[in-house]
Design a protein around this motif. Structure first.
Motif, PDB file in Angstrom:
ATOM      1  N   ARG A 162       0.821  -1.210   0.000  1.00 54.77           N
ATOM      2  CA  ARG A 162       0.000   0.000   0.000  1.00 54.77           C
ATOM      3  C   ARG A 162       0.857   1.264   0.000  1.00 54.77           C
ATOM      4  O   ARG A 162       0.560   2.223  -0.720  1.00 54.77           O
ATOM      5  CB  ARG A 162      -0.933   0.000   1.209  1.00 54.77           C
ATOM      6  N   VAL A 163       1.925   1.259   0.790  1.00 59.41           N
ATOM      7  CA  VAL A 163       2.752   2.463   0.845  1.00 59.41           C
ATOM      8  C   VAL A 163       3.438   2.707  -0.494  1.00 59.41           C
ATOM      9  O   VAL A 163       3.569   3.859  -0.934  1.00 59.41           O
ATOM     10  CB  VAL A 163       3.785   2.379   1.998  1.00 59.41           C
ATOM     11  N   GLU A 164       3.839   1.638  -1.189  1.00 54.91           N
ATOM     12  CA  GLU A 164       4.452   1.796  -2.516  1.00 54.91           C
ATOM     13  C   GLU A 164       3.441   2.378  -3.500  1.00 54.91           C
ATOM     14  O   GLU A 164       3.784   3.238  -4.322  1.00 54.91           O
ATOM     15  CB  GLU A 164       4.958   0.454  -3.027  1.00 54.91           C
ATOM     16  N   ALA A 165       2.204   1.898  -3.429  1.00 57.64           N
ATOM     17  CA  ALA A 165       1.162   2.398  -4.335  1.00 57.64           C
ATOM     18  C   ALA A 165       0.870   3.870  -4.071  1.00 57.64           C
ATOM     19  O   ALA A 165       0.682   4.662  -5.007  1.00 57.64           O
ATOM     20  CB  ALA A 165      -0.109   1.568  -4.176  1.00 57.64           C
ATOM     21  N   VAL A 166       0.824   4.264  -2.801  1.00 53.60           N
ATOM     22  CA  VAL A 166       0.569   5.661  -2.448  1.00 53.60           C
ATOM     23  C   VAL A 166       1.688   6.558  -2.962  1.00 53.60           C
ATOM     24  O   VAL A 166       1.446   7.620  -3.561  1.00 53.60           O
ATOM     25  CB  VAL A 166       0.405   5.821  -0.925  1.00 53.60           C
ATOM     26  N   VAL A 167       2.933   6.145  -2.750  1.00 54.22           N
ATOM     27  CA  VAL A 167       4.079   6.936  -3.211  1.00 54.22           C
ATOM     28  C   VAL A 167       4.025   7.101  -4.733  1.00 54.22           C
ATOM     29  O   VAL A 167       4.245   8.199  -5.265  1.00 54.22           O
ATOM     30  CB  VAL A 167       5.400   6.275  -2.779  1.00 54.22           C
ATOM     31  N   LYS A 222       8.423  15.781  -0.717  1.00 52.16           N
ATOM     32  CA  LYS A 222       9.795  15.821  -0.208  1.00 52.16           C
ATOM     33  C   LYS A 222      10.037  17.035   0.684  1.00 52.16           C
ATOM     34  O   LYS A 222      10.934  17.021   1.529  1.00 52.16           O
ATOM     35  CB  LYS A 222      10.779  15.820  -1.370  1.00 52.16           C
ATOM     36  N   ALA A 223       9.261  18.075   0.494  1.00 58.98           N
ATOM     37  CA  ALA A 223       9.442  19.295   1.288  1.00 58.98           C
ATOM     38  C   ALA A 223       8.923  19.145   2.712  1.00 58.98           C
ATOM     39  O   ALA A 223       9.240  19.953   3.581  1.00 58.98           O
ATOM     40  CB  ALA A 223       8.735  20.470   0.602  1.00 58.98           C
ATOM     41  N   LYS A 224       8.159  18.092   2.958  1.00 59.94           N
ATOM     42  CA  LYS A 224       7.601  17.888   4.291  1.00 59.94           C
ATOM     43  C   LYS A 224       8.633  17.209   5.190  1.00 59.94           C
ATOM     44  O   LYS A 224       9.374  16.316   4.761  1.00 59.94           O
ATOM     45  CB  LYS A 224       6.328  17.037   4.212  1.00 59.94           C
ATOM     46  N   SER A 225       8.657  17.577   6.420  1.00 59.09           N
ATOM     47  CA  SER A 225       9.603  17.023   7.390  1.00 59.09           C
ATOM     48  C   SER A 225       9.234  15.587   7.749  1.00 59.09           C
ATOM     49  O   SER A 225       8.054  15.218   7.807  1.00 59.09           O
ATOM     50  CB  SER A 225       9.606  17.876   8.665  1.00 59.09           C
ATOM     51  N   GLY A 226      10.268  14.783   7.993  1.00 60.50           N
ATOM     52  CA  GLY A 226      10.032  13.415   8.420  1.00 60.50           C
ATOM     53  C   GLY A 226       9.434  13.338   9.805  1.00 60.50           C
ATOM     54  O   GLY A 226       8.975  12.273  10.245  1.00 60.50           O
ATOM     55  N   ASP A 227       9.405  14.467  10.506  1.00 62.48           N
ATOM     56  CA  ASP A 227       8.831  14.511  11.858  1.00 62.48           C
ATOM     57  C   ASP A 227       7.347  14.864  11.846  1.00 62.48           C
ATOM     58  O   ASP A 227       6.733  15.010  12.908  1.00 62.48           O
ATOM     59  CB  ASP A 227       9.583  15.530  12.716  1.00 62.48           C
ATOM     60  N   PHE A 266      -2.917   8.303  11.703  1.00 62.21           N
ATOM     61  CA  PHE A 266      -3.256   6.884  11.585  1.00 62.21           C
ATOM     62  C   PHE A 266      -2.956   6.163  12.902  1.00 62.21           C
ATOM     63  O   PHE A 266      -2.005   6.504  13.616  1.00 62.21           O
ATOM     64  CB  PHE A 266      -2.446   6.231  10.470  1.00 62.21           C
ATOM     65  N   THR A 267      -3.728   5.147  13.212  1.00 63.84           N
ATOM     66  CA  THR A 267      -3.489   4.381  14.429  1.00 63.84           C
ATOM     67  C   THR A 267      -2.198   3.575  14.355  1.00 63.84           C
ATOM     68  O   THR A 267      -1.677   3.159  15.391  1.00 63.84           O
ATOM     69  CB  THR A 267      -4.670   3.425  14.703  1.00 63.84           C
ATOM     70  N   ASP A 268      -1.707   3.335  13.141  1.00 61.93           N
ATOM     71  CA  ASP A 268      -0.432   2.625  12.980  1.00 61.93           C
ATOM     72  C   ASP A 268       0.705   3.593  12.636  1.00 61.93           C
ATOM     73  O   ASP A 268       1.668   3.230  11.966  1.00 61.93           O
ATOM     74  CB  ASP A 268      -0.535   1.517  11.938  1.00 61.93           C
ATOM     75  N   ALA A 269       0.593   4.836  13.117  1.00 60.51           N
ATOM     76  CA  ALA A 269       1.611   5.853  12.835  1.00 60.51           C
ATOM     77  C   ALA A 269       2.980   5.440  13.363  1.00 60.51           C
ATOM     78  O   ALA A 269       4.013   5.750  12.753  1.00 60.51           O
ATOM     79  CB  ALA A 269       1.198   7.188  13.447  1.00 60.51           C
ATOM     80  N   ALA A 270       3.009   4.714  14.486  1.00 60.80           N
ATOM     81  CA  ALA A 270       4.288   4.274  15.051  1.00 60.80           C
ATOM     82  C   ALA A 270       4.998   3.315  14.103  1.00 60.80           C
ATOM     83  O   ALA A 270       6.227   3.390  13.921  1.00 60.80           O
ATOM     84  CB  ALA A 270       4.054   3.616  16.410  1.00 60.80           C
ATOM     85  N   ALA A 271       4.234   2.415  13.486  1.00 61.85           N
ATOM     86  CA  ALA A 271       4.818   1.458  12.544  1.00 61.85           C
ATOM     87  C   ALA A 271       5.322   2.184  11.294  1.00 61.85           C
ATOM     88  O   ALA A 271       6.372   1.823  10.729  1.00 61.85           O
ATOM     89  CB  ALA A 271       3.784   0.404  12.159  1.00 61.85           C
ATOM     90  N   ILE A 272       4.588   3.209  10.860  1.00 62.28           N
ATOM     91  CA  ILE A 272       5.024   4.003   9.708  1.00 62.28           C
ATOM     92  C   ILE A 272       6.325   4.721  10.042  1.00 62.28           C
ATOM     93  O   ILE A 272       7.265   4.756   9.245  1.00 62.28           O
ATOM     94  CB  ILE A 272       3.932   5.015   9.304  1.00 62.28           C
ATOM     95  N   ASP A 273       6.398   5.302  11.248  1.00 59.37           N
ATOM     96  CA  ASP A 273       7.616   5.987  11.695  1.00 59.37           C
ATOM     97  C   ASP A 273       8.815   5.045  11.712  1.00 59.37           C
ATOM     98  O   ASP A 273       9.925   5.427  11.356  1.00 59.37           O
ATOM     99  CB  ASP A 273       7.413   6.558  13.101  1.00 59.37           C
ATOM    100  N   LYS A 327       9.609   5.948   7.460  1.00 61.13           N
ATOM    101  CA  LYS A 327       9.757   7.373   7.726  1.00 61.13           C
ATOM    102  C   LYS A 327      10.035   8.153   6.446  1.00 61.13           C
ATOM    103  O   LYS A 327       9.584   9.286   6.271  1.00 61.13           O
ATOM    104  CB  LYS A 327      10.883   7.604   8.735  1.00 61.13           C
ATOM    105  N   TRP A 328      10.756   7.508   5.506  1.00 61.55           N
ATOM    106  CA  TRP A 328      11.077   8.149   4.221  1.00 61.55           C
ATOM    107  C   TRP A 328       9.815   8.471   3.414  1.00 61.55           C
ATOM    108  O   TRP A 328       9.831   9.369   2.559  1.00 61.55           O
ATOM    109  CB  TRP A 328      11.987   7.240   3.391  1.00 61.55           C
ATOM    110  N   ALA A 329       8.736   7.746   3.696  1.00 59.77           N
ATOM    111  CA  ALA A 329       7.507   7.913   2.903  1.00 59.77           C
ATOM    112  C   ALA A 329       6.485   8.819   3.578  1.00 59.77           C
ATOM    113  O   ALA A 329       5.413   9.075   3.022  1.00 59.77           O
ATOM    114  CB  ALA A 329       6.876   6.550   2.633  1.00 59.77           C
ATOM    115  N   LYS A 330       6.784   9.341   4.772  1.00 56.23           N
ATOM    116  CA  LYS A 330       5.780  10.118   5.505  1.00 56.23           C
ATOM    117  C   LYS A 330       5.334  11.370   4.750  1.00 56.23           C
ATOM    118  O   LYS A 330       4.155  11.740   4.796  1.00 56.23           O
ATOM    119  CB  LYS A 330       6.325  10.481   6.882  1.00 56.23           C
ATOM    120  N   GLY A 331       6.262  12.011   4.058  1.00 54.51           N
ATOM    121  CA  GLY A 331       5.891  13.188   3.278  1.00 54.51           C
ATOM    122  C   GLY A 331       4.908  12.849   2.170  1.00 54.51           C
ATOM    123  O   GLY A 331       3.967  13.604   1.883  1.00 54.51           O
ATOM    124  N   TYR A 332       5.108  11.677   1.540  1.00 52.01           N
ATOM    125  CA  TYR A 332       4.192  11.223   0.483  1.00 52.01           C
ATOM    126  C   TYR A 332       2.818  10.903   1.072  1.00 52.01           C
ATOM    127  O   TYR A 332       1.782  11.235   0.479  1.00 52.01           O
ATOM    128  CB  TYR A 332       4.758   9.977  -0.200  1.00 52.01           C
TER     129      TYR A 332
END
Length: 484
Positions: free
Chosen positions: A108-113, A126-131, A136-143, A147-152
């Motif tokens: 799913r993350v690949e498809a979103v990117v 890319k201009a968005k900070s990784g912080d 999402f309830t699974d934000a910790a797992a995404i972090d 983390k490289w995909a959080k901006g996307y």
């Protein structure tokens, strides 16, 4: 309005012919090719312009090619062109070992990117900070892992690529066909259209497996040509999308995005090409010029980058290798070519080469009608005929359908200059339906000179004399036509 059945059937010669063909061929095996592959395999010119005048003959020997293939390209040879195109546009990339792993399920993350990149929003992502905080309830797992995909992901949220009810992303979860269909429909900005079709039940045999809230998105994805069903008339909504299949879906979505932006598709013969134009800006590629005589006879000029990848079957050449005499199909926006393909001369359909796409829907009454679809893009032909008689539908696709429709279109002699009434009359005559009362007739066409026409004709009282054909019903008559 009363209509005698004997008159309907005597007029519908084409319907009788189709039914006979269906009886002999069995339409289930001839349904349109799906973007997904069969289960068992995982598939579904440098030099002076005068130097070469024959298109794409043995291009791997005669012209410089671009290496856009991955090391494992043979594992999904059917998708080589789509994968190469997405690689050239930096939408998809491979792995460090030089492979693409085409049959691996896409996450799913690949498809979103990929969707964010396709929409031209990568710089924003890319201009968005990784912080950045995600709800999402699974934000910790995404972090932790993405983390490289959080901006996307944040950009996708801001541009409406998720449902309002989504509480988690499940980034590593394989993306299903129904999930990707919804994602790409939203990327096209067609959510309103999807919501309007939520109660229009598609005719897939496994429609009950499609979530009710996804019905509209599947309908739009199919209507826009992004995705199709399988030969057994199922959709398989929960089947995982492979990386190769995603590449094919993205190419089709990109075609829709370009059309939304006002791009036109032109097919014809290169009559002039030059790359002596100076750069318009220091950081921009030099743009040359190309002139194409469309199969409709119009001469159209565009700017083109010498480095633009030109597709031909499963090969790619730089635009600098194009020569006078080449047959090409190109898509251009604001007079700049964005993508292009070489067309094999043997595959260019002579009589109907000027018609790229044609759709017709004819309703005689609530129980009888006819739908036809024909495409002749980049030298490849697709066709489908659906006949409804007494409420029962029969379908014909593949080569038989293409032959029938090519004969009809050749007889109709459609050109961009015709009025709506002339087109309607010529189509009805070609179908041998000129004396038949009908409820409505809808037609959409795209010509090789970039003209796009759409019109609707209705017979409110069921008589031919009451039929109204208004030229102002045309939409988007583009460059080769007389009206816009």
């Amino acid at each position: 309005m009363k209509m005698k059945k004997t008159r309907i059937w005597s007029s519908l010669l084409i319907c009788s012919m189709i039914v006979l063909l269906l009886a002999g061929t069995g339409y289930a095996e001839e349904l349109p090719e799906t973007v997904s592959a069969p289960v068992d395999t995982g598939q579904e010119a440098k030099g002076d312009a005068e130097a070469v005048t024959e298109p794409a003959a043995e291009i791997e020997e005669e012209r410089e090619t671009l290496e856009l293939k991955f090391g494992d390209a043979d594992e999904a040879s059917w998708a080589v062109q789509a994968i190469g195109l997405m690689k050239s546009q930096a939408i998809l990339s491979g792995y460090e070992d030089g492979n693409f792993r085409p049959n691996k399920p896409v996450s799913r993350v690949e498809a979103v990117v990929a969707a964010v990149r396709l929409m031209g929003l990568e710089d924003e992502a890319k201009a968005k900070s990784g912080d950045i905080k995600l709800a999402f309830t699974d934000a910790a797992a995404i972090d932790k892992k993405f983390k490289w995909a959080k901006g996307y992901i944040a950009t996708a949220l801001e541009h409406g690529l998720f449902d309002t009810s989504d509480t988690k992303l499940d980034p590593q979860k394989p993306a299903s066909r129904v999930w990707v269909s919804a994602l790409l429909v939203k990327a096209l900005g067609l959510e309103e259209e999807a919501l309007a079709l939520m109660t229009s039940v598609p005719e897939f045999k496994d429609v009950s497996a499609i979530p009710a809230g996804s019905i509209g998105y599947v309908n739009v994805a199919v209507e826009e040509g992004i995705i199709t069903g399988y030969p057994d008339e199922t959709f398989k909504p929960n089947r995982n999308v492979t990386r190769a299949e995603l590449a094919s879906l993205l190419v089709r979505t990109n075609d829709n995005l370009l059309e939304q932006a006002g791009a036109i598709t032109v097919s014809g013969e290169v009559t002039a090409i030059s790359f002596e134009t100076e750069q318009e800006a220091a950081d921009a590629p030099a743009l040359g010029s190309i002139t194409v005589k469309s199969f409709n006879g119009d001469s159209l000029a565009f700017k083109i980058s010498a480095e633009l990848p030109i597709t031909y079957e499963d090969e790619f050449i730089p635009a600098s290798e194009l020569v006078v005499g080449d047959l090409v199909s190109l898509t251009a926006e604001a007079d700049i070519v964005l993508n292009a393909s070489l067309i094999n001369e043997e595959e260019a359909n002579g009589a109907n080469a000027g018609l790229i796409e044609w759709k017709l829907e004819l309703d005689l009454d609530k129980d009888n009608g006819l739908k036809m679809e024909y495409e002749n893009k980049k030298g490849e032909t697709k066709a489908k005929i659906e006949v409804k008689t007494n409420g029962k539908k029969e379908k014909l696709t593949g080569e038989e359908a293409a032959q029938e429709l090519e004969g009809i279109l050749e007889a109709a002699k459609l050109t961009p200059e015709l009025s709506a009434k002339e087109m309607t009359d010529q189509l009805l005559a070609a179908l041998d339906l000129q004396d038949t009362s009908y409820k409505s007739l809808e037609v959409e066409m795209k010509f090789s000179n970039g003209a796009k026409l759409e019109f609707e004709s209705k017979q409110e009282k069921g008589s031919k004399e009451d039929d109204e054909h208004e030229d102002d019903e045309y939409k988007d008559r583009a460059p080769g036509g007389k009206k816009r």
